[in-house]
Each structure stands twice: as C-alpha cells, then as structure tokens.
Design a protein around this motif. Structure first.
Motif, short mmCIF file in Angstrom:
data_model
loop_
_atom_site.label_atom_id
_atom_site.label_comp_id
_atom_site.label_asym_id
_atom_site.label_seq_id
_atom_site.Cartn_x
_atom_site.Cartn_y
_atom_site.Cartn_z
N CYS A 133 117.63 16.86 13.43
CA CYS A 133 117.90 17.41 12.11
C CYS A 133 119.41 17.53 11.89
N CYS A 134 120.12 18.05 12.89
CA CYS A 134 121.57 18.19 12.79
C CYS A 134 122.24 16.83 12.65
N ALA A 135 121.75 15.86 13.45
CA ALA A 135 122.32 14.52 13.34
C ALA A 135 122.12 13.98 11.94
N GLY A 136 120.97 14.29 11.35
CA GLY A 136 120.67 13.82 10.00
C GLY A 136 121.58 14.42 8.94
N GLY B 57 124.62 15.16 9.38
CA GLY B 57 125.71 14.21 9.46
C GLY B 57 127.10 14.73 9.16
N SER B 58 127.29 16.03 9.07
CA SER B 58 128.64 16.54 8.88
C SER B 58 129.22 16.88 10.25
N PRO B 59 130.53 17.00 10.38
CA PRO B 59 131.10 17.28 11.71
C PRO B 59 130.55 18.57 12.33
N GLU B 60 130.38 19.61 11.51
CA GLU B 60 129.84 20.87 12.06
C GLU B 60 128.45 20.65 12.63
N ALA B 61 127.63 19.87 11.90
CA ALA B 61 126.26 19.63 12.36
C ALA B 61 126.26 18.83 13.65
N VAL B 62 127.16 17.84 13.73
CA VAL B 62 127.21 17.03 14.95
C VAL B 62 127.71 17.89 16.12
N TRP B 63 128.64 18.79 15.85
CA TRP B 63 129.08 19.75 16.88
C TRP B 63 127.87 20.49 17.43
N ALA B 64 127.06 21.02 16.51
CA ALA B 64 125.87 21.77 16.93
C ALA B 64 124.92 20.87 17.73
N ALA B 65 124.74 19.64 17.25
CA ALA B 65 123.81 18.72 17.92
C ALA B 65 124.25 18.45 19.36
N ILE B 66 125.57 18.23 19.54
CA ILE B 66 126.06 17.91 20.89
C ILE B 66 125.85 19.10 21.83
N PHE B 67 126.15 20.31 21.34
CA PHE B 67 125.98 21.46 22.23
C PHE B 67 124.50 21.76 22.48
N LEU B 68 123.66 21.55 21.47
CA LEU B 68 122.22 21.71 21.71
C LEU B 68 121.78 20.76 22.82
N LEU B 69 122.28 19.54 22.75
CA LEU B 69 121.91 18.54 23.75
C LEU B 69 122.34 18.98 25.15
N ILE B 70 123.59 19.46 25.27
CA ILE B 70 124.09 19.87 26.59
C ILE B 70 123.24 21.01 27.17
N PHE B 71 123.07 22.06 26.37
CA PHE B 71 122.39 23.24 26.91
C PHE B 71 120.91 22.98 27.11
N HIS B 72 120.33 22.17 26.24
CA HIS B 72 118.92 21.86 26.45
C HIS B 72 118.73 21.11 27.76
N ALA B 73 119.62 20.16 28.01
CA ALA B 73 119.49 19.38 29.25
C ALA B 73 119.54 20.30 30.47
N ALA B 74 120.55 21.18 30.50
CA ALA B 74 120.71 22.03 31.68
C ALA B 74 119.54 23.00 31.83
N ALA B 75 119.18 23.67 30.74
CA ALA B 75 118.15 24.70 30.83
C ALA B 75 116.78 24.08 31.11
N LYS B 76 116.48 22.94 30.49
CA LYS B 76 115.15 22.38 30.64
C LYS B 76 114.96 21.80 32.04
N ALA B 77 116.00 21.20 32.60
CA ALA B 77 115.88 20.69 33.96
C ALA B 77 115.58 21.85 34.91
N LEU B 78 116.32 22.94 34.75
CA LEU B 78 116.10 24.11 35.60
C LEU B 78 114.67 24.62 35.45
N LEU B 79 114.20 24.72 34.20
CA LEU B 79 112.87 25.28 33.98
C LEU B 79 111.78 24.40 34.57
N PHE B 80 111.89 23.09 34.36
CA PHE B 80 110.85 22.22 34.91
C PHE B 80 110.80 22.32 36.43
N CYS B 81 111.98 22.31 37.04
CA CYS B 81 112.00 22.38 38.50
C CYS B 81 111.44 23.71 38.99
#
Lengths: 294, 669
Positions: B382-385, B387-411
């Motif tokens: 949704c943020c990528a869609g 398409g403003s810089p603020e939204a892309v900022w949010a999208a990138i950080f969502l991606l980072i934190f989701h990756a770290a937290a979800k890997a931890l949770l699954f393991c």
C-alpha cells in the motif's frame, strides 16, 4: 516540545493529575450516589481507599504482576507529561496503548480464569476504541498541520468547529476508555454487574492501589483529549478547555448511571459503526473544505 | 564488484558442497563457514560503500545471456519433471509456457537490446543485502539444530511404522524419512544467491532469472517432507508463482520489443514515472502480488507452513515474499494517482485489513504468523502504491523490521513446537515458566510487530503521515482498523505465553546451541535496528530517497518527489529509542526474580484445590480443572465467512486494473 517543556509537563502532570483525578473520581462517586438516591462517601474517599490499599500486607501470585502494573503506571505518566507539555499527540496515543498492553499482560500473568476473562474483555475494548483513538491525531494533524498538541494554541478557531464529528466519535469511545457503563466490560465500579472483579481479580494491596492511581492519571489525560477540541489561540482557551472537560466528565457520569453493561458484540458493533460514520463524513468534509473554501 | 559477485556465487558453491557432503559434522562446518563468510562480506560491502553507494557495473552480457537462459530452462525443466511424475498438469502446462516464453525473450528480444548497466548497488540494495545475509544467515545457523531434531523425529516415526509390518507403508515411511538435509541446506543457500541476484540486477532479464529460481527453490523446500499435503501445497505455491513469472516474462517481452526498447530497471522507472509502459508495469505488479502472497494469491503462503519451520522463517522474512515488495518499492515512483497506483494501493490495503482480521481467528501459531506476514506485506504494498517519498520511507522500514521480527518469531515457534509437540497457541500457555528464554524472545518479537516503541509501529506512524500528505484519506480508516485488529491477535497471544503458574519446571535445557545462537542473533539485530532507526533514517534511507528523486523525470521531481523529508522528527525517534532501551533494561533486570515464589493462590470461587493447576472441587466434590481459552471471534472474522468474497473482490480490482492499463496504453492515453 523542548526538553524544558517536557520536564515542566512531567512535574506538573505527575503531581497535579493524581490530585485532580482523585477529586474527579470522588465527585463521580458522590454524583452517582445522588443519582441513585444515596448520600455517598466523602469527596476524598478514593484517596482513603488507595491509602488503605497501600498499607495492606503484600500478597502476590508471582513477582511479575506488580512489575507490569508499575510499568503501565509509568508509561501513563510519561504519556500525560508529553501531552500537557504540548508534545506529539500520536506518541501519547502509542504510549497509552503500550500502558494498556502491560495492564492486560499483568492480568494474564496471574493465570487465573477470572482475570484472563477480564483481560480478554479489555482486549475487546481496545479493539472497539482503538480505531477512533488512532484517527483522532490523524484528523488533528489535518486541521493543524502538526501532531504537536501545542499547535492547537495557535489556531484561529477551535478544532471542534472543523472536525465536530471526530469529537462525537471520540466522546463515544471515551466512555470505554474511562471505564464507564455501558462499555465497562473488563472491570467496573458498579459491583452489581461485575464478574468477580474482572481484569483486577488477582490484584490486591499495593498493586491494586497502583491500578487506581493509573486510572486517575488516565482520566485526566483522556479528558485532555476531549478538551483539545475546544482550545485555540485565545486567552480564554485554557479556561474553556477546562470547563469543556468538566462538562464532558459530568456527561460521562450521567451515561454511566443511565445504562447497564452491554454485551461485547454491542460495544464492538456500535463503536465501529460510530467510528466509520464519523470518520467517513469527516474525510468528506475535510476534502470539501480543502477543495472549495481554500 | 568483487563483493557483489562473491555474494551471488559463494552461496552456490556452498550449496554444491552441501549436496556432496554427507556427514552431520562436516555439513555444520560448511554451513557455519559459508554463513560467516557471507555475513562478513555483506557487512564489509555495507561499510565500504555506504558513503559512495551508487555504483553500477556493466558486464559483457553475451555469454551470460546463455547462462541465464540455461538457468531459466533448468527451472522449467525441474518443475515439468516433478509435475509429470506427480501428475500435476497445471504445473507442467505453466512451466512449459514459461520455457517457451523465456527462450523467445532471451533469443529474439534480449539479444537486440543493449544494456548500459547490468548490476548496481545503492542504499536499498545494501539494506536488502544486510537483511539477506544477517537474518537469512541467522536462520541457516538456527536450522542446524532444528533439522537435527526434525530428522530425529522423522527417524522415530519411520522406526515406529516399520514395526507395523505393512511393507508398502514401511517403504513409504523410509522414503520420507530419508536424510535429505544436505539438499535442504543447499536449497537455502541457492535461495539466498537468487535473492542477491534480484537485489543487484538492473538487467531485467537477470532479475527474472533470480525470480524464477526463488520460485523453484520454494517449491522444493515446501515439498521437502514429501507428504501428500506438502506436495499439494508445493504445487499450489509453484503454480501461483509460475503465473506471476509468466506475467513478468510477458512484461519483459513487451518492454523489449516496444519502439523504444528497455530492459533495465532504472530506465523503466524513469519512463514509468513519466507515465509510459503502464501495461508492462501492471504485469510486473501482478508478478509482485503473486510473490508477496497478496490477495487473492495468499493461499500459497499459508500452505507453505507444512515445510520445516526454518523454511517458513526464510520465506517470510528475508527472501521470497520480500522479493515482491522489494520490486514494488523500486517501482513506486511510477505509482501514485494513476491506475497502477490505485490497484497497488487497494490490493495492499485490503490484504492488510482482511488478513489482520482473519489472524484473530487462528490458533495455529504458524498460521497467525503467516496471516500477519501477508497483512504487513499488504501495508508495505500500500505504501509503495502511494509512491511519495514519505510512503516509501515507511515501506522500507516496515520491510526491515518485519524481516527481523518475523524471522525471530518463526524460529521461536519452531523451537517451541519441538519441545511442546504442538504449535497451538493454547498449548503455549505458561511458556514463560516452562521456557523462560524462549518466551522472552518470543514476547520481544511480538511486541516488535505491533507496539511502541518498536520499529514496526514507528513505520506505521510514518505511513499514516504519508497517507495524509498524499491525500489518500480513505486509507486512514484502513490503517486505524487494521492496527486495532493487529493489537488484538498479538495481545492475546502475548498474554498466553507470559502467564506464570507456580510449580512447573523449566524445559528448555535441550535447545541446541545453534538454535540459541540463531535466535540470539535475530533478537540482537531486531533491537539494534530499532535503536539505530534514527541513524538508519538520516544516513541511509533519506539519502536513498534523495538519490531516487534526483533521477526522476521533471514531472515527478517537481511533484511529490520535490522535497524528500521524513515524516517523523528526529527528536520523536530519539524519544522512542530512549523508552525502548529503558524498557529492555528494566525487563532484563527483573528477569532473574521470576523464580521468587508467590504467597497467594488463584481465586477459584472459594472451591479451589490446587492453584498452579487451577483445579477446583465441583458440585459433586470431584476435582476438576478450570480452563480458559482465548477468544477467536470466528463468528465475526472467520476465514470461511470472508475468504471467497474477499478474493473475488480483490481479484476483480486486479483484473479491472490490468485491463484498464491495457486499454489506456492501447488507446495511446
């Protein structure tokens, strides 16, 4: 919000809010009693209750419940300090949400059937009011161009004139946040409709006293949310805000005494319906104002 | 350049070694060495190029084109072979078309288009590299211990059924129980290699190649246990992703054979931001939706949890689904107030809302995690869609934190499952007493997913601001309701695991060292990323956005991309960091006191017998256990109630969106 204003807010809110909150709850008990045809306790009864709780022998199931409650209290104070220092409204909302989470975890941590049921009900309450509580800062941002509470003091007109429906929606969910009937599902001060003691079933002594003090802080903060709608760049703004907050609290007491607790389905359904209605029409009105009047 | 090539090639070498090596010890050595080498290279690459990150490399593409084609065809051939053997005609059909289209593309189209830049490196690829190498590497380390338990369990089952006497079942059990861990680890490394190829490739043909390799690797990993359920789900995953791959391939053929042929990502973004190539971009968007398991394609990711848990951890955190959102984030300057932008926004927003609601109704821990992944990816999409810089900022950080937290949770869930023999949330009751370390890490992962002062919530806050500033006010409702729903499913699970009953013993002494290391690494990364958020923002993400803005056509760089600012002030981010550090410190200080005995018992209406087991004396004087289950609200948000309607609705948006771009482009508008 500067460090100085934050420090000032911390001291002011930290010291004054419990006094105010205690007086408000005391007044609540007297008004409630009068509405029920009783005389009621003295104004300072909530204070006497808390002092008595603090003096009680320490009984605990395990060492973490009191810790979680303490965290909830500290976070509530921090949130209130930021709010009254004119800081970021969204940060305030987030910190209160974390405080509520610790309250819920405290109840779960006891692993008692009644407390868990209360915790579940508290979560349903969060589910009911949270959308409106998140929308409020968003609309505040649209009106003022900032999340900073202090920005309200430089407005030409109070926010109520621009986003009245958001105020209505907030008022609706404030009943839940202030733990008033008909939406006081997780715990209530009306003994006749309570299931043991809801979310606080396993809390006693000092821990329960902290819960009560947290409630004082929260009452002042949440009334602050509502008062924010009546504040603008006028010398009378703060007085009017204060009067509005008192009027809203009186209204909540009347609502509290006029309704019995409803089922969670009704609370969730009504809260969401009101939220969607208020938000959709506010979005439309903001768009119309933006496109045709500015 | 050397480091980039090393990151792509070294995992393949490791994979080869892992297929050959048979002994358990030797395999561990290979995995640890390869993981460390990749992690060190990634950190070195990040450290050396963070100041001058924009690098592009042109390779003599001629021989590589054939290599890429060979890899593409090998992928198709593998799927066709499996499809024929297991009689899945759809897979054979899709992979067949794929082979034809890829050959057509590489030989007839790609040959005639010259590329100026084949590989590139910018701040976003550095972030992705760190995610893949550190989080993916953490998962690999974790898998060493996990797969030992997993294989032991398989051997045990095979041994038990061999006593039954039925020769057919015996053979089947032996076949399934065969130690194929070498292949498992090899696949994990191939997967990472493909991800590196995706994040480094500017040549779209190469990007497609990495894309197809991730599809096939996920197919092989999901079908790892060879049970009928695993095979069914693996074919569902591969069919959906092959459909996406076909769309990708078609898009490239269109791009390469247009009047002004383009086969490079940066040029496509430039032209796309100018309103060109809407239809090929819509096809790429479709491919991203399949890869990121957005509605109506979410079923493959839900089915993927039949695989061993590290597979899920890898698919959900650092690879596979992140490839889809990565490409969408890259393409986001081409979105905004147009058909593609609207399509991306609404598919993402509805996926976020629907999956957050359905997650409440799930009591299988892995399904809750899967729904939460799709929901969060929905928000990123949704943020990528927007398409403003603020939204892309949010999208990138969502991606980072989701990756770290979800890997931890699954393991964490994987380890809990091996010790509790259940992945049901209700069975994780009291985990804080039974497995204190694991429960603490799990609680950390959960809180990181939904509450202040952790990074996910801060990113959501940025998303909220970007919705207001971009004028997408309708999305505020989606975010508000989605966040409330998210609170519910995490809070009730968190409550369950943090419950404490007296008199139960600690059962986590048998967690393998490698699992401890992996979990510890991921938890550390999660905390570091949150603490470093203000710096990551000012030194990496904002420069990235400025660099993107500087390469866009005038219409964009004068419009929404004119000023690149972050939605959140530095002081607010700092405040969150202070709260986080304080919170972690007091919790850590409190942790040792958990063994203090209580001096009270649970209230059981005055008829309680044993507080720690919650037993009470019933009306006839018999002992009974009081039980309390969480609420799941199935009557409101049940999967069955909404799944079909939701899929049809979102599917319609997708079809209408893609058709609209086709018509608009054919009409020359």
């Amino acid at each position: 919000m500067t460090a100085v204003s934050f420090a000032f807010g911390l001291v002011a809110f930290g010291l004054l809010a419990p006094v105010l909150g205690c007086l408000l709850t005391g007044a609540d008990r007297i008004i409630t009693a009068r509405l029920q045809g009783r005389v009621g306790p003295p104004l300072l009864q909530p204070l006497y209750d808390v002092l008595k709780l603090l003096a009680k022998e320490k009984r605990q199931l395990q060492p973490f419940q009191g810790f979680y409650i303490l965290l909830a209290l500290i976070l509530a104070i921090l949130a209130g300090a930021i709010f009254f220092a004119g800081g970021n409204l969204l940060v305030v909302v987030f910190l209160i949400s974390l405080s509520t989470l610790f309250f819920i975890i405290a109840a779960y941590s006891a692993r008692s059937p009644f407390a868990e049921l209360g915790a579940e009900r508290e979560i349903i309450q969060v589910l009911s009011y949270e959308p409106m509580i998140i929308l409020m800062p968003a609309f505040f941002f649209m009106v003022t161009g900032s999340f900073d509470v202090s920005r309200a003091l430089s407005l030409e007109l109070p926010p109520i004139t621009q986003i009245p429906l958001i105020f209505v929606g907030l008022l609706f969910v404030l009943t839940t946040k202030l733990r008033k009937s008909p939406f006081d599902l997780s715990f209530s001060h009306h003994a006749h409709q309570e299931l043991v003691k809801g979310i606080t079933t396993e809390m006693s002594g000092r821990t329960l006293a902290l819960v009560e003090i947290t409630h004082w802080y929260e009452t002042v903060l949440f009334l602050g949310y509502a008062a924010l709608f009546f504040v603008w760049g006028s010398p009378f703004a703060l007085v009017i805000g204060l009067l509005a907050a008192l009027a809203i609290y009186f209204l909540e007491i009347i609502i509290d005494n006029s309704f019995a607790r409803v089922k969670w389905q009704a609370m969730l359904g009504w809260s969401w319906l009101v939220t969607v209605f208020c938000a959709v029409f506010s979005v439309l009105s903001v768009l119309v104002v933006k496109n045709y009047f500015l | 350049m050397t480091a980039v090539a090393f990151l792509i090639i070294a995992p393949l070498v490791a994979a080869l070694a892992l297929v050959v090596v048979r002994q358990d010890k030797a395999r561990s050595v290979v995995v640890v060495v390869a993981t460390l080498a990749l992690a060190v290279t990634a950190v070195y690459l990040a450290a050396t190029s963070i100041t001058t990150p924009i690098q592009s490399f042109n390779l003599d593409a001629e021989p590589l084109t054939y290599l890429v084609l060979a890899i593409d065809l090998a992928c198709s051939a593998y799927v066709i072979a499996r499809g024929v053997r297991l009689k899945n005609h759809l897979a054979v059909f899709l992979a067949g078309i794929q082979a034809v289209l890829v050959t057509l593309f590489e030989l007839a189209v790609a040959h005639h288009v010259a590329t100026a830049t084949d590989l590139y490196l910018d701040q976003l690829s550095i972030i992705m590299v760190l995610i893949i190498a550190l989080i993916g590497g953490g998962i690999c380390l974790y898998s060493l211990g996990y797969m030992r338990d997993f294989q032991a369990h398989l051997d045990h089952t095979a041994h038990k059924s061999s006593q039954g006497g039925d020769p057919a079942r015996l053979a089947e059990a032996r076949h399934r129980g065969r130690d194929r861990r070498g292949v498992f680890f090899a696949l994990m490394f191939v997967f990472m290699s493909a991800m590196y190829a995706i994040v480094f490739s500017n040549n779209l043909g190469w990007l497609l190649c990495g894309w197809e390799v991730t599809t096939v690797c996920s197919f092989a990993l999901i079908s790892y246990t060879r049970t009928p359920e695993a095979l069914t789900n693996a074919f569902r995953a591969v069919n959906i992703n092959l459909a996406g791959g076909l769309a990708f391939c078609l898009a490239l053929i269109l791009l390469g054979s247009s009047e002004t042929p383009i086969l490079e990502l940066d040029k496509l973004i430039f032209e796309g931001a100018d309103g060109m190539f809407m239809f090929p971009i819509a096809l790429l968007v479709f491919a991203c939706f399949t890869k990121s398991a957005q509605m109506p394609f979410q079923s493959w990711l839900l089915g993927a949890m039949v695989a061993p848990t590290p597979t899920s951890a890898l698919l959900h955190s650092s690879t596979m689904v992140k490839a889809g959102v990565f490409l969408l984030i890259k393409l986001s300057p081409t979105f905004g107030w147009d058909v593609n932008g609207m399509m991306v926004i609404f598919v993402g927003a509805l996926s976020f809302l629907y999956c957050s609601a359905v997650a409440i109704t799930q009591h299988n821990a892995k399904r809750v995690l899967a729904y939460s992944t799709i929901a969060n990816l929905g928000l990123i999409v949704c943020c990528a869609g927007i398409g403003s810089p603020e939204a892309v900022w949010a999208a990138i950080f969502l991606l980072i934190f989701h990756a770290a937290a979800k890997a931890l949770l699954f393991c964490c869930v994987g380890t809990a499952e091996h010790h509790l023999r259940s992945r049901d949330i209700e069975d994780m009751d009291n985990l804080f007493v039974r497995m204190p370390l694991l429960a603490t890490l799990m609680a950390l992962g959960m809180m990181a997913m939904f509450i202040a002062p952790f990074g996910m919530l801060i990113s959501k806050w940025a998303a909220l601001v970007s919705m207001i500033t971009s004028g997408h006010l309708e999305l505020l409702l989606v975010l508000a309701f989605g966040s409330a729903l998210t609170f519910m499913f995490w809070a009730k699970w968190l409550g369950k695991i943090l419950a404490m009953a007296q008199g139960q013993s600690n059962r986590e002494k048998t967690i393998h060292l490698s699992e401890r290391v992996g979990l510890g690494l991921m938890a550390t990364l999660l905390i570091l990323a949150t603490v470093a958020l203000p710096l990551l923002s000012s030194d990496v993400v904002v420069p990235y956005l400025q660099q993107v803005a500087s390469t866009l056509p005038l219409a964009q760089s004068n419009g929404p991309w004119g000023t690149v600012s972050t939605a959140l002030g530095f002081d607010n981010l700092l405040l969150m960091v202070i709260v986080l550090v304080a919170l972690l410190a007091v919790f850590a200080a409190r942790l040792p006191s958990r063994r203090q005995p209580g001096n009270d018992s649970v209230y059981l209406s005055g008829v309680g017998l044993d507080s720690s087991h919650r037993s009470f004396s019933d009306a006839l004087g018999h002992p009974r256990l009081a039980s309390q289950r969480n609420w799941y609200l199935k009557s409101l948000f049940g999967e069955k109630l909404w799944e079909r309607k939701g899929n049809v609705f979102v599917g319609l948006i997708l079809v209408v969106g893609i058709l609209a771009t086709f018509v608009l482009e054919a009409g020359g508008l």
